[in-house]
Design a protein around this motif. Structure first.
Motif, mmCIF file in Angstrom:
data_model
loop_
_atom_site.group_PDB
_atom_site.id
_atom_site.type_symbol
_atom_site.label_atom_id
_atom_site.label_comp_id
_atom_site.label_asym_id
_atom_site.label_seq_id
_atom_site.Cartn_x
_atom_site.Cartn_y
_atom_site.Cartn_z
ATOM 1 N N HIS A 142 0.855 -1.189 0.000
ATOM 2 C CA HIS A 142 0.000 0.000 0.000
ATOM 3 C C HIS A 142 0.890 1.237 0.000
ATOM 4 O O HIS A 142 2.100 1.155 0.259
ATOM 5 C CB HIS A 142 -0.920 -0.008 1.225
ATOM 6 C CG HIS A 142 -0.191 -0.038 2.533
ATOM 7 N ND1 HIS A 142 0.378 -1.190 3.032
ATOM 8 C CD2 HIS A 142 0.087 0.923 3.432
ATOM 9 C CE1 HIS A 142 0.956 -0.918 4.196
ATOM 10 N NE2 HIS A 142 0.805 0.359 4.462
ATOM 11 N N HIS A 144 0.682 5.909 0.489
ATOM 12 C CA HIS A 144 -0.111 7.074 0.912
ATOM 13 C C HIS A 144 0.705 8.327 0.660
ATOM 14 O O HIS A 144 1.940 8.262 0.519
ATOM 15 C CB HIS A 144 -0.513 6.970 2.389
ATOM 16 C CG HIS A 144 0.482 6.259 3.259
ATOM 17 N ND1 HIS A 144 1.663 6.833 3.656
ATOM 18 C CD2 HIS A 144 0.489 4.995 3.769
ATOM 19 C CE1 HIS A 144 2.335 5.969 4.403
ATOM 20 N NE2 HIS A 144 1.669 4.832 4.476
ATOM 21 N N GLU A 148 6.101 8.343 6.191
ATOM 22 C CA GLU A 148 5.737 7.539 7.369
ATOM 23 C C GLU A 148 6.988 6.975 8.020
ATOM 24 O O GLU A 148 7.890 6.485 7.338
ATOM 25 C CB GLU A 148 4.845 6.404 6.907
ATOM 26 C CG GLU A 148 4.467 5.377 7.972
ATOM 27 C CD GLU A 148 3.551 4.335 7.363
ATOM 28 O OE1 GLU A 148 2.412 4.234 7.819
ATOM 29 O OE2 GLU A 148 3.974 3.650 6.401
ATOM 30 N N TYR A 150 8.293 4.130 10.785
ATOM 31 C CA TYR A 150 8.017 2.984 11.657
ATOM 32 C C TYR A 150 9.257 2.719 12.492
ATOM 33 O O TYR A 150 10.387 2.766 11.979
ATOM 34 C CB TYR A 150 7.730 1.714 10.852
ATOM 35 C CG TYR A 150 6.298 1.507 10.468
ATOM 36 C CD1 TYR A 150 5.329 1.169 11.412
ATOM 37 C CD2 TYR A 150 5.905 1.619 9.143
ATOM 38 C CE1 TYR A 150 4.005 0.964 11.047
ATOM 39 C CE2 TYR A 150 4.580 1.412 8.771
ATOM 40 C CZ TYR A 150 3.639 1.087 9.726
ATOM 41 O OH TYR A 150 2.334 0.879 9.370
ATOM 42 N N ASN A 177 9.263 5.562 5.097
ATOM 43 C CA ASN A 177 8.608 5.443 3.797
ATOM 44 C C ASN A 177 8.428 6.839 3.208
ATOM 45 O O ASN A 177 7.731 7.672 3.790
ATOM 46 C CB ASN A 177 7.242 4.765 3.943
ATOM 47 C CG ASN A 177 7.367 3.316 4.383
ATOM 48 O OD1 ASN A 177 8.217 2.581 3.877
ATOM 49 N ND2 ASN A 177 6.540 2.894 5.326
ATOM 50 N N HIS A 183 4.786 -0.049 0.297
ATOM 51 C CA HIS A 183 5.445 -0.870 1.319
ATOM 52 C C HIS A 183 4.474 -1.948 1.791
ATOM 53 O O HIS A 183 3.258 -1.782 1.703
ATOM 54 C CB HIS A 183 5.943 -0.023 2.502
ATOM 55 C CG HIS A 183 4.930 0.959 3.006
ATOM 56 N ND1 HIS A 183 4.664 2.154 2.362
ATOM 57 C CD2 HIS A 183 4.104 0.919 4.075
ATOM 58 C CE1 HIS A 183 3.730 2.803 3.028
ATOM 59 N NE2 HIS A 183 3.365 2.081 4.071
HETATM 60 FE FE LIG Z 1 2.066 2.948 5.558
#
Ligand SMILES: [Fe+2]
Length: 223
Positions: A142, A144, A148, A150, A177, A183
């Motif tokens: 997915h 966006h 992002e 993590y 990301n 990812h």
């Molecule tokens: Fe994500």
């Protein structure tokens, strides 16, 4: 209301990010958003706690956090679990929720610590929280618009980027990301637990990126 415990967890996350700020460009972006907040108990948000749907597996995931640099987060986290609202992403964050798959929708949980629905601090355009997945599932590819971060708290777990080859990353590895970079993640025997953050543009939905091998991966994870 647990202000001290929640503040201790946010402070531990901030301290970890400060220690790894040179490891990824995204860490500085997330830290600069944390630094716009006044981390004071008087500014804290308290939402009605909702227990985690996968509470036993969450305990396993927390027990799997190694010491060393993650020790501060590992120490602060257990006291916060029952003080916050745990949510399951049933596709609410997807343009087409049907494409993300039942394994993910039944096997994920998240808790927003900072953000528009934050359990610790409010921010209109920044999110930081906890993200969990049960063992042996695929979080399909997915992307966006916002970038992002993590920070997996345990591991190893499988990751792939741009629908490329899979790689296993350990606890404490910072994943960044870039905007619109596809990812995917997969879990093995250890449930997945991570800190996540969208540093800006949080009012966007995720989009599933077709890959062609999901069925094969999902079957392999269950065998
Ligand atoms: Fe994500």
């Amino acid at each position: 209301m647990g202000s001290g415990q929640k503040l201790k967890l946010v402070a531990a996350i901030k301290a970890y990010l400060e220690a790894v700020v040179d490891e990824s460009p995204g860490v500085g972006e997330v830290l600069s958003q944390i630094n716009t907040l006044t981390l004071d108990p008087g500014r804290m948000i308290h939402r009605r706690p909702v227990p985690p749907a996968h509470s036993k597996l969450l305990d396993v995931a927390i027990a799997g956090i190694p010491g060393g640099r993650l020790a501060g987060i590992a120490e602060a986290l257990p006291a916060v679990v029952d003080l916050v609202e745990w949510r399951m992403d049933r596709g609410r964050f997807y343009e087409d929720p049907r494409e993300i798959g039942d394994d993910y929708t039944n096997g994920n949980m998240n808790c927003e610590l900072i953000g528009p629905e934050g359990n610790a601090f409010h921010h209109p355009d920044f999110t930081l929280g906890l993200f969990f997945m049960v063992p042996r599932i695929l979080y399909r590819d997915h992307d966006h618009i916002p970038p992002e971060l993590y920070l997996p708290l345990n591991g190893p777990h499988g990751w792939r980027f741009d629908v490329g080859p899979w790689q296993d990353l350990p606890a404490g590895a910072v994943v960044w990301n870039e905007p619109e970079q596809p990812h995917a993640m997969r879990t093995y025997d250890m449930p997945f637990l991570a800190i996540y953050s969208w540093p800006h543009d949080v009012n966007n939905l995720c989009r599933v990126v077709q890959a062609g091998d999901w069925g094969k991966i999902e079957r392999e994870l269950l065998s």
